[in-house]
Design an enzyme around this catalytic site. Sequence first.
Site, short mmCIF file in Angstrom:
data_model
loop_
_atom_site.label_atom_id
_atom_site.label_comp_id
_atom_site.label_asym_id
_atom_site.label_seq_id
_atom_site.Cartn_x
_atom_site.Cartn_y
_atom_site.Cartn_z
N GLN A 147 -31.24 50.54 6.75
CA GLN A 147 -30.57 50.47 4.96
C GLN A 147 -31.88 50.95 4.36
OE1 GLN A 147 -28.07 49.76 4.40
NE2 GLN A 147 -28.08 49.83 2.23
N LYS A 182 -20.88 46.01 5.38
CA LYS A 182 -21.03 47.36 7.24
C LYS A 182 -20.50 46.64 8.04
CE LYS A 182 -24.66 50.46 5.03
NZ LYS A 182 -25.67 50.64 5.23
N ASP A 200 -26.31 57.74 9.70
CA ASP A 200 -26.61 58.65 8.51
C ASP A 200 -27.03 59.95 8.93
OD1 ASP A 200 -26.65 56.15 6.46
OD2 ASP A 200 -28.87 56.07 7.50
N1 GUN Z 1 -29.49 53.31 1.07
C1 GUN Z 1 -28.26 53.20 0.08
N2 GUN Z 1 -27.95 54.36 0.55
C2 GUN Z 1 -27.27 54.17 1.86
C3 GUN Z 1 -27.41 55.05 3.07
O1 GUN Z 1 -26.83 56.12 2.59
N3 GUN Z 1 -27.64 55.46 4.17
C4 GUN Z 1 -28.54 54.13 4.12
N4 GUN Z 1 -29.60 54.35 5.24
N5 GUN Z 1 -29.29 53.72 3.46
C5 GUN Z 1 -28.62 53.85 2.23
#
Ligand code: GUN
Length: 287
Positions: free
Chosen positions: A98, A54, A123
Site C-alpha cells: 500500500q 480490500k 498493482d
Molecule cells: N495508494 C493509492 N492508490 C494505490 C494503488 O493503486 N496501489 C497501491 N499499492 N497503493 C495505492
Amino acid sequence: MSARILEGKVFAQQFKEDAGRRAAILREKHGVTPGLAVIIVGSNPASQVYVRNKHKSCEELGIYSEVIELPEETTKGELIAKIDELNLNKRIHGILVQLPLPQQIADCEAEILNRIDPAKDVDGFHPVNVGRLVTGEPGLVPCTPAGCIRMLELADIPMDGKKAVIIGRSNIVGKPMLHLLLARNATVTICHSHTQDLAAVTKEADILVAAIGKPKFVTADMVKPGATIIDVGINRIAPKKLVGDVDFEAVKEVAGAITPVPGGVGLLTVAMLMQNVVKAAELQVGK
Ligand code: GUN
C-alpha cells in the site's frame, strides 16, 4: 440536457461477480483458492481504510486475504525480506504494497516495488508489466485505469477512432490509461502541468480523463458538448467532503456521460483489484 451518470457501484458489482465466478472455478476445478497479501507500513488513516476495503472484498468473493501490518519505522531491508517471503508463498497469488510508504523508505519505493515477482504484481507497477502493457502483451494492468476502460466497454461508450484526452501523467493512472486507450484505437493526447492552452486541447476530447489531484479543476468551458468525462480525482476539501477533479454540477450539464465523486471511479479500483488477483492466480495455475 443533463449527462448520463456512470455509477461506480453498478460496474464494480459486475467486476466483482465476474471475479467471484472465476475464483469459484479455480477452487472447484483446480483446487486453488486465489490469495492476496497486502502490506501496509505505518498508520496512514486513508491507507488503513483502503486496506480494510480490500480485505472485505476478498472475504465476500472467497479470495484468501492476508493483511501484513508493519510498524512505521520498518526498514527497506525488512520490507524487502517480507516481499521475498511472499514471492515464495504458494497460498499467495497477488502482492500489494500500500502506498504511500513512510518518509524514511519513500525514496526507495521503486526498488521495493520492483522486488515483487511480476507474476504476483496485482498493482501492475513492475517494469515487466509496464513493458507488457506498452507492447500489448498480456500482463497485469494497474487497477484504476483498467477499471475505467472496462467501465467504458460495459457502458457501450465507443473508443475506436475517438479523441481521448488525459490530464495527468502519473505512473498509476495517466500513463497506463494512455496505452489502454491507444490499444482500443483512440487518438490519445496526454496533458500535464506544462501543457499550453489546456482548455483548447480538452475541448476537442470525446473522452476526457481527469487525474490531476486538484479539486474541481475541470470546468464546463473546458468540455466538448456530449463528451464522456471520467473523474479519477479524490480530493478531501473538508473533513467529510470529497470532490473530484471535475466541477461535477456544472460539467454534467454539458457532458454526455460523467462519473460522480464519490461513487464513481473509486469503487472500480478495489473491484478491479479482485479481478487482478484472480487473473494472477489463473496465470499461475496455467489456466
Ligand atoms: N495508494 C493509492 N492508490 C494505490 C494503488 O493503486 N496501489 C497501491 N499499492 N497503493 C495505492
